[in-house]
Structures are given as C-alpha cells and as structure tokens.
Enzyme design. Structure first.
Site, PDB file in Angstrom:
ATOM      1  N   HIS B 126     105.862  33.052  77.101  1.00 45.80           N
ATOM      2  CA  HIS B 126     104.702  33.738  77.828  1.00 45.80           C
ATOM      3  C   HIS B 126     103.570  32.812  78.090  1.00 45.80           C
ATOM      4  O   HIS B 126     103.133  31.700  77.448  1.00 45.80           O
ATOM      5  CB  HIS B 126     104.463  34.710  76.775  1.00 45.80           C
ATOM      6  CG  HIS B 126     103.561  35.791  77.198  1.00 45.80           C
ATOM      7  ND1 HIS B 126     102.259  35.684  77.285  1.00 45.80           N
ATOM      8  CD2 HIS B 126     103.859  37.124  77.571  1.00 45.80           C
ATOM      9  CE1 HIS B 126     101.445  36.643  77.671  1.00 45.80           C
ATOM     10  NE2 HIS B 126     102.574  37.640  77.764  1.00 45.80           N
ATOM     11  N   ASP B 203     106.089  32.019  67.940  1.00 45.11           N
ATOM     12  CA  ASP B 203     105.750  33.152  68.638  1.00 45.11           C
ATOM     13  C   ASP B 203     106.554  34.228  68.371  1.00 45.11           C
ATOM     14  O   ASP B 203     107.655  34.425  68.934  1.00 45.11           O
ATOM     15  CB  ASP B 203     105.537  32.752  70.051  1.00 45.11           C
ATOM     16  CG  ASP B 203     104.955  33.842  70.915  1.00 45.11           C
ATOM     17  OD1 ASP B 203     104.857  35.304  70.156  1.00 45.11           O
ATOM     18  OD2 ASP B 203     104.985  34.203  72.023  1.00 45.11           O
ATOM     19  N   GLN B 206     107.747  39.301  70.203  1.00 46.85           N
ATOM     20  CA  GLN B 206     109.108  40.294  70.644  1.00 46.85           C
ATOM     21  C   GLN B 206     109.958  40.424  69.279  1.00 46.85           C
ATOM     22  O   GLN B 206     110.554  41.326  69.220  1.00 46.85           O
ATOM     23  CB  GLN B 206     109.824  39.611  71.699  1.00 46.85           C
ATOM     24  CG  GLN B 206     109.063  39.764  73.229  1.00 46.85           C
ATOM     25  CD  GLN B 206     108.728  41.201  73.556  1.00 46.85           C
ATOM     26  OE1 GLN B 206     109.377  42.064  73.266  1.00 46.85           O
ATOM     27  NE2 GLN B 206     107.570  41.176  74.243  1.00 46.85           N
ATOM     28  N   LYS B 229     103.342  45.751  69.473  1.00 50.83           N
ATOM     29  CA  LYS B 229     104.927  45.684  69.864  1.00 50.83           C
ATOM     30  C   LYS B 229     105.683  46.157  68.664  1.00 50.83           C
ATOM     31  O   LYS B 229     106.819  45.802  68.579  1.00 50.83           O
ATOM     32  CB  LYS B 229     105.192  44.199  70.135  1.00 50.83           C
ATOM     33  CG  LYS B 229     104.394  44.113  71.638  1.00 50.83           C
ATOM     34  CD  LYS B 229     104.897  42.696  72.263  1.00 50.83           C
ATOM     35  CE  LYS B 229     103.917  41.685  73.206  1.00 50.83           C
ATOM     36  NZ  LYS B 229     103.807  42.575  74.346  1.00 50.83           N
ATOM     37  N   CYS B 372     104.231  37.929  83.002  1.00 55.44           N
ATOM     38  CA  CYS B 372     103.310  36.710  81.944  1.00 55.44           C
ATOM     39  C   CYS B 372     104.487  35.402  81.857  1.00 55.44           C
ATOM     40  O   CYS B 372     103.786  34.737  80.881  1.00 55.44           O
ATOM     41  CB  CYS B 372     102.545  37.259  80.784  1.00 55.44           C
ATOM     42  SG  CYS B 372     101.473  38.577  81.426  1.00 55.44           S
TER      43      CYS B 372
END
Lengths: 145, 413
Positions: B126, B203, B206, B229, B372
């Site tokens: 991203h 990261d 998600q 999220k 993104c």
C-alpha cells in the site's frame, strides 16, 4: 437565438426526472447519452489535453474562434462520458463569459453530485474546472488582442 | 469440511448499519478491506465514554480522569493479548497504520539508517508502506529495494533472498495484500531478514481481522494494527515494537505526555509507550476499540476465517460459472494459493468505475480503482480493478445478489 445555459440545464433535469430518482435507470440513460458525443479525433487525445481523476480520465480539446469556445471531449468510462456529453451540450459554442458565469445546478438535481464532490475521484470534476480555466484564458487573450 | 461455529443472524443484528436500503435496495456491504462496520458494543462504548466518563487521562486526580485512564489502559492490555505481545508497554497508540509506519520511519529510520543502507519492501505494498520509506531513504541516502511478484500476486522468495545482504537494515512487508488478498509467508521473510541482521516491520492492516496474530511466535520487530479495519473506530491504530527497539528510538513528536521533566534548557523523556504518545490521545476511540477486539475474540479467529474462506470460495465458483456462459468475461486478479477473503477482478469491455457505479445503484458497495497500490497496478498492467472483500457478517445470499448483478452487467459490456 440559442437556448440559455439555464434553459438547457432545466431541460436536462426534466428529462432525468422521468426516472424518479432510480439510480440504475439514471446511469443507463447517462451511458446512452455518452454515445451522442461527437467522436473526438484520436490525435487530440494526448497527455496535454487529459484531465486526470483517480478513476476516470477525461480529454478536453478546446478551440476559440469568433469569440466562442468550442470543445471536443471524451472519457474512458461510459458514465462519465454521459456527463461529459451533458456538459458539452451546455457549453459548446459559448462565449467565455457564458461559461464562466454558468452555475452547474443540474448535476446535483439529477443525483450525480457525488461526481463533483471529489476532484480526486473523477475526471469530470476536474473537467469543469479546466473548462472554466480555458474560458478565462480565452477571455483574457481576447481582451488583450 | 470445516464448519464455522457461528450464528450469522445474531452477528448481523449487532451491526445496525447493515439494515438499511441504498438506492432503494437492501445494502450489501462488500468493501470491508477499506473499512469494516462497527458492532453496537463499539458504538455504545463511544456514547458511554462521552456521556459518562470523558476526562483527560494520565493527569488529573479526579474520579472521571481515573476512570478514563483505567479504560484507556484496558484497551492497551487487550491489544497486548490480542497480538500476544510480551508487555502492554510495547503497544503504542497512533492514529492508524499510516502514522505507525511513519513513526518508525521518522524515529528508527532517522537514527539507524545511513547512506548506502538498504530498505526492502514488496511489490504488494500500500502507498503507506512505500512513501514513508522513500522519504527517509532520500533523506539518508539509503536505497529502497522491492521484492517482485508473480502474475498470481505471490512474492518471488528466491528474488527476496537475492536482495538481502549485510546492507539490508530493514524489511517492511505487508502481511496481507489489501488489493489482492495474498497472505505473504511472513515467518520465512522475518527469519531470512534476521539472518542478515535486518529489522522487520509487518504491516498488519489487513491481516489482523482475519489471521491469528502472535508477535512473539512471528518474532517480528514491529507490527502495525488498524482499529477501523478490525470493527473498531477510525482514527486509532497500534504500533507494536520490541521494547529494546522502542527504547533505542528517539521520540516522534514533542509535547505533553511524552516528557518526564521539562526545563527551558533540557527535557527528559517519558518511558515507553508514553514517549511516543505526545499530546492528548484519541481517548474515546481507543476505549471503544477494546469492544471491537472483544467482538473478534468472542467469535474467534478460526470461526471468522472459516466463514470468510467459505464466502470467497462460493464467490470464486460463482464467477467460474458466469465465465463458462459468457466467454470468460470476468478476470480474477490475485489468485495466490494463500489468500484472505479479498478478490479483485476486471470485466472485459467495462471500466471498473462504471461497474462500481452500476453495482452501487443495486445497493452493492464495492471498491474500485487502484486501491492505493499504484505500483502494484502498474506491475499487473492495470489502471484499476473492482474489489470485493468479505467480512464475518457477510452471507452467501449477499454473494448471490452480487453474482446476479454481475450477470446483468455483463449484458451491457
């Protein structure tokens, strides 16, 4: 005497009112309208005349003669192209002042305000701004000439 | 056959937003990778905080302040357990994953990166895990390297190994791709990075709502978590970091809370996590975030993943059937072996923007565009996709509505 930009917008709103806010029919109609846009010559669809949005692109190629602004335009998405057609029907062959003074109230009335809410998402919003900039530049060049 | 042990009807009842009409049709919300909806318990916690408990934390002696502080720190303990951090102090509250990554880039990066050092990211990142590294690499004269992918959207691990060397100082890697759903083999990535002495930032934006998270088992050095999220409020994120690293890093922002003692000539800094939490934090949203974590833990990650995988398989089979009768008019983008319930696709002859608008007219919320991840889209030769992402409250019936809508759309293309 051509119709005023206000009259054309009122006609557009009346035509769309037949769908009674039904979004699907509205979009189908917009996509059909896009097919009525005069074909833009490929040689004018260059990087210089692209108005980029995050998702849809619009090309606008302006011309200025006899005190009036004409435009060729196209989009890579069908729905945006329908909106571009509507804008073309309002603004093609208008004086710079007419373009600069137009308040585009039809977009909200046909339920498409989301298309101008964010310039980032849609080339159509950037196109409106770009057309006004062209009109301003032509107005100034006409005055200076 | 794995059967999830969950009652979808009772879960759906906890999400008031799902029970509405959009453009005259029942809402089908399939944009969960962008943000998940919030259960009533989270909404109630926010209302209760502002109705009953609001006070600034860690400061005043009065009762409301004590209560707010206690609830705020409760969330820290809950997220510690959620990701199995060794200590709650290793969990820093930020305003989101973007800020968590920027914090590491601007503190760890500023102190530990030098000219000629290398930072490795992946082609799946991203923008929020690309741009902060570009900024600090440019400032320090460090070099950004990218692990390439195959056409299915999986990392080329052989290429990754070739990128690693004594110059590699940091590997910043997305755990799960937001655009394609690919689950990266992060355990192996971390081991190989550590073997050359590099630090690893994962990261987890998600991943954390779908996969079991155990930072100690993974042995990652940093992990970023997004509240919104994960069924929690927007404006809250977490940066997990190993204590030794966090203590070695300089502060991020200066201000209240992050100090121990201030004079006009010298300031000493507070202990972690407060060193990195300058100013009054987003107290209400942090407090409500606990209820989102409790919601997820209450259902269980295994049950959530099993249900979501069922939805993904059901959708993929539906697309196969549509393709059989329409000359392969839908192309699935992102077909990794290991995936979460995110599926990008394109429709032949139809721009993704038009498709998104037409689906919205039927009450179906999907994401369209580049998600993104512009470099990833460039790698795939696309200017965007339509993306559906399934969550615990989605149903097979909703996917039927989507598949039927797609079938009708194909008649236009």
């Amino acid at each position: 005497m051509p119709q005023s930009t206000t009259d054309i917008q009122n006609d557009i709103i009346e035509n769309f009112s037949l769908f009674d806010g039904d979004m699907e029919s509205t979009l189908f109609y917009l996509m059909d309208l896009g097919k009525k846009l005069p074909v833009m010559p490929a040689e004018h669809k260059t990087e210089d005349y692209i108005v980029k949005g995050c998702q849809s692109k619009v090309w606008v190629f302006p011309n200025f003669s006899d005190g009036k602004v004409s435009m060729e335009a196209d989009s890579n998405t069908e729905i945006t192209k329908g909106l571009v057609y509507l804008l073309w029907s309002i603004w093609n062959n208008r004086t710079p002042d007419e373009i600069l003074e137009t308040e585009l109230f039809f977009i909200d009335k046909i339920g498409m305000s989301r298309m101008i809410g964010s310039q980032r998402s849609n080339g159509f919003a950037s196109m409106i701004k770009q057309m006004k900039l062209y009109a301003l530049a032509y107005k100034n060049s006409d005055r200076d000439a | 056959m794995n059967q999830p042990n969950i009652d979808i009807d009772s879960i759906r009842k906890q999400f008031p937003i799902l029970h509405q009409q959009v453009n005259g049709k029942p809402l089908v919300y399939l944009d969960n990778a962008a943000t998940t909806q919030k259960p009533q318990s989270v909404i109630d916690a926010l209302t209760k905080y502002y109705s009953v408990d609001n006070a600034n934390i860690h400061r005043a002696a009065h009762t409301l302040a004590a209560r707010s502080t206690e609830y705020f720190e409760d969330t820290r303990k809950t997220i510690q357990q959620f990701i199995n951090a060794r200590e709650a102090e290793e969990c820093i509250f930020t305003k989101g994953v973007t800020e968590s990554i920027n914090l590491v880039a601007q503190t760890w990066g500023r102190k530990f990166l030098s000219a000629g050092d290398e930072v490795v990211i992946t082609a799946l990142e991203h923008h929020s895990n690309i741009v902060p590294w570009q900024i600090i690499c440019e400032e320090k004269g460090a070099i950004l390297k990218v692990i390439p992918i195959n056409d299915a959207g999986e990392l080329l691990m052989d290429e990754y190994e070739k990128l690693l060397s004594a110059k590699t100082k940091l590997v910043a890697c997305v755990w799960v791709s937001n655009a394609l759903g690919t689950i990266n083999p992060v355990k192996v990535i971390i081991e190989k990075a550590h073997a050359v002495g590099a630090v690893v930032l994962l990261d987890g934006a998600q991943a954390c709502s779908h996969l079991e998270v155990d930072v100690q088992a993974l042995n990652c050095d940093f992990l970023t978590v997004s509240s919104h999220k994960l069924y929690g409020p927007t404006g809250v994120g977490v940066l997990y970091g190993k204590r030794a690293l966090l203590e070695a890093m300089p502060p991020y922002q200066g201000g209240g809370e992050m100090i121990k003692e201030v004079t006009f000539t010298h300031t000493t800094y507070n202990e972690i996590p407060y060193k990195f939490e300058a100013g009054t934090p987003n107290i209400g949203d942090v407090i409500a975030f606990k209820y989102a974590l409790d919601f997820v833990s209450g259902i269980g990650k295994y049950n959530i993943a099993t249900h979501e995988n069922d939805l993904l398989n059901y959708f993929s089979k539906g697309i196969q059937l549509i393709n059989q009768s329409t000359n392969q008019s839908i192309t699935l983008i992102g077909t990794a072996q290991q995936k979460i319930s995110v599926q990008s696709f394109t429709i032949n002859g139809m721009h993704h923007f038009d498709a998104g608008m037409m689906l919205d007219a039927k009450g179906i919320a999907v994401r369209t565009g580049h998600h993104c991840t512009q470099p990833l889209m460039q790698r795939l030769g696309l200017d965007g996709t339509i993306r559906v992402s399934f969550s615990v409250y989605n149903t097979r019936e909703e996917i039927d509505i989507l598949l039927y809508a797609l079938t009708k759309l194909l008649r236009l293309s």
